[in-house]
Design an enzyme around this catalytic site. Structure first.
Site, mmCIF file in Angstrom:
data_model
loop_
_atom_site.group_PDB
_atom_site.id
_atom_site.type_symbol
_atom_site.label_atom_id
_atom_site.label_comp_id
_atom_site.label_asym_id
_atom_site.label_seq_id
_atom_site.Cartn_x
_atom_site.Cartn_y
_atom_site.Cartn_z
ATOM 1 N N GLU A 72 0.088 -16.872 -12.901
ATOM 2 C CA GLU A 72 -0.959 -16.392 -11.590
ATOM 3 C C GLU A 72 -2.504 -16.201 -12.443
ATOM 4 O O GLU A 72 -3.059 -15.512 -11.188
ATOM 5 C CB GLU A 72 0.357 -14.903 -10.922
ATOM 6 C CG GLU A 72 1.100 -15.494 -10.646
ATOM 7 C CD GLU A 72 1.415 -16.316 -10.037
ATOM 8 O OE1 GLU A 72 0.469 -17.014 -9.349
ATOM 9 O OE2 GLU A 72 2.817 -16.478 -9.018
ATOM 10 N N HIS A 106 -0.608 -7.083 -9.885
ATOM 11 C CA HIS A 106 0.853 -7.941 -9.180
ATOM 12 C C HIS A 106 2.486 -7.632 -9.186
ATOM 13 O O HIS A 106 2.758 -7.854 -10.978
ATOM 14 C CB HIS A 106 0.799 -9.595 -9.743
ATOM 15 C CG HIS A 106 1.954 -10.951 -8.577
ATOM 16 N ND1 HIS A 106 2.319 -10.476 -7.775
ATOM 17 C CD2 HIS A 106 2.362 -11.005 -9.964
ATOM 18 C CE1 HIS A 106 2.889 -11.538 -7.643
ATOM 19 N NE2 HIS A 106 3.463 -11.488 -9.022
ATOM 20 N N HIS A 127 6.426 -7.753 -9.065
ATOM 21 C CA HIS A 127 8.045 -8.357 -7.681
ATOM 22 C C HIS A 127 8.611 -6.976 -7.272
ATOM 23 O O HIS A 127 9.546 -7.003 -7.524
ATOM 24 C CB HIS A 127 8.723 -9.408 -8.148
ATOM 25 C CG HIS A 127 8.273 -10.078 -8.887
ATOM 26 N ND1 HIS A 127 8.750 -11.310 -9.721
ATOM 27 C CD2 HIS A 127 6.771 -11.249 -8.543
ATOM 28 C CE1 HIS A 127 8.363 -12.658 -9.668
ATOM 29 N NE2 HIS A 127 6.744 -12.381 -8.671
ATOM 30 N N TYR A 183 1.269 6.392 9.431
ATOM 31 C CA TYR A 183 -0.481 6.395 8.883
ATOM 32 C C TYR A 183 -0.718 6.050 7.587
ATOM 33 O O TYR A 183 -1.488 5.404 7.414
ATOM 34 C CB TYR A 183 -1.159 7.397 9.163
ATOM 35 C CG TYR A 183 -0.523 8.843 8.587
ATOM 36 C CD1 TYR A 183 0.654 9.733 8.020
ATOM 37 C CD2 TYR A 183 -1.787 9.258 7.511
ATOM 38 C CE1 TYR A 183 0.710 11.089 7.492
ATOM 39 C CE2 TYR A 183 -1.583 10.280 6.654
ATOM 40 C CZ TYR A 183 -0.548 10.826 6.964
ATOM 41 O OH TYR A 183 -0.029 12.026 5.642
ATOM 42 N N HIS A 201 8.796 -13.751 -2.650
ATOM 43 C CA HIS A 201 7.726 -13.573 -4.714
ATOM 44 C C HIS A 201 7.478 -12.249 -4.657
ATOM 45 O O HIS A 201 8.261 -11.408 -5.728
ATOM 46 C CB HIS A 201 6.425 -14.367 -3.655
ATOM 47 C CG HIS A 201 5.694 -13.767 -5.670
ATOM 48 N ND1 HIS A 201 5.080 -15.400 -5.854
ATOM 49 C CD2 HIS A 201 5.673 -14.009 -6.745
ATOM 50 C CE1 HIS A 201 4.788 -15.555 -7.411
ATOM 51 N NE2 HIS A 201 4.929 -14.224 -7.693
ATOM 52 N N TYR A 221 -12.037 12.994 3.815
ATOM 53 C CA TYR A 221 -10.284 13.263 3.470
ATOM 54 C C TYR A 221 -10.902 13.523 1.784
ATOM 55 O O TYR A 221 -10.924 12.244 1.194
ATOM 56 C CB TYR A 221 -9.655 12.957 3.970
ATOM 57 C CG TYR A 221 -7.915 12.570 3.655
ATOM 58 C CD1 TYR A 221 -7.247 13.833 3.529
ATOM 59 C CD2 TYR A 221 -7.134 12.571 2.213
ATOM 60 C CE1 TYR A 221 -5.727 14.628 3.337
ATOM 61 C CE2 TYR A 221 -6.322 13.030 1.386
ATOM 62 C CZ TYR A 221 -5.945 13.847 2.317
ATOM 63 O OH TYR A 221 -4.627 14.483 1.612
HETATM 64 ZN ZN ZN Z 1 4.560 -13.239 -9.695
#
Ligand code: ZN
Length: 207
Positions: A64, A83, A85, A104, A146, A199
């Site tokens: 990726e 990234h 899954h 929120y 994905h 905040y």
């Molecule tokens: Zn992936």
């Protein structure tokens, strides 16, 4: 990199060796290698990539690498991309549902919702384009059928946001089991975004 990669395992964000992680450096970015168990990683396994797609090191980069490169190239304020899954984000992504303004805290990803990018085959330029578009004005998105992406100024920030987004996905999924969650309106979400700008910032003590 390795510490954060292992935290992805212990936190439950990772499923198998499916996750990957990048961090901007002076002459490109560092990326986790493809298909390696994070518990076995040593610093020499981390791949140095350049924005032209070339890489250095003894391992092949994550499949990726395109979305890591394209996000880091398009978003100068971003220093790290995560990234995974993760279970609940991916569950929603398989339904091709983003996370709407049901809570929120959705604003921690940068706006009133967390989008789900359209499906494209993993590792493709098309998937990378869909991800970049879904991340417009946001720091996280889901990827249809994905997984998910979380961005941060640094690795700690990307990891923290990924955990938050996965928690929101789990809450939204649970709420959907009972009924259709009540959504907060655009005006309220805008108010929350404004409130979060100050905040947690303590005024400095004088004297
Ligand atoms: Zn992936």
């Amino acid at each position: 990199m390795i510490t954060t990669a292992r935290r992805m395992n212990t936190s439950g964000l990772n499923q198998g060796t499916s996750g990957n992680l990048s961090q901007r450096v002076e002459d490109g970015f560092l990326l986790t290698p493809t298909g390696m168990d994070y518990d076995a990683l040593v610093p020499e396994d981390i791949v140095l990539m350049r924005f032209d797609g070339s890489h250095e090191g003894r391992r092949a980069p994550s499949s990726e690498w395109r979305f890591h490169r394209d996000i880091l190239a398009r978003r100068p304020e971003v220093g790290a991309v995560l990234h995974a899954h993760s279970m609940f984000c991916t569950t929603l992504a398989c339904l091709r549902r983003g996370i709407p303004s049901f809570h929120y805290m959705v604003t921690t990803a940068g706006g009133a919702d967390i989008r789900c990018a359209p499906y494209a085959t993993f590792g493709t330029e098309e998937l990378s384009q869909h991800a970049v578009e879904a991340l417009e004005g946001r720091k996280a998105c889901l990827l249809a059928n994905h997984g998910m992406l979380a961005l941060g100024k640094d690795l700690a920030g990307a990891f923290k946001l990924a955990v938050e987004v996965e928690t929101l996905a789990a809450m939204y999924w649970r709420a959907l089991q009972v009924g259709e969650p009540v959504l907060l309106d655009a005006e309220e979400m805008a108010r929350v975004i404004e409130k979060f700008k100050t905040y947690g910032q303590q005024p400095a003590l004088k004297g």
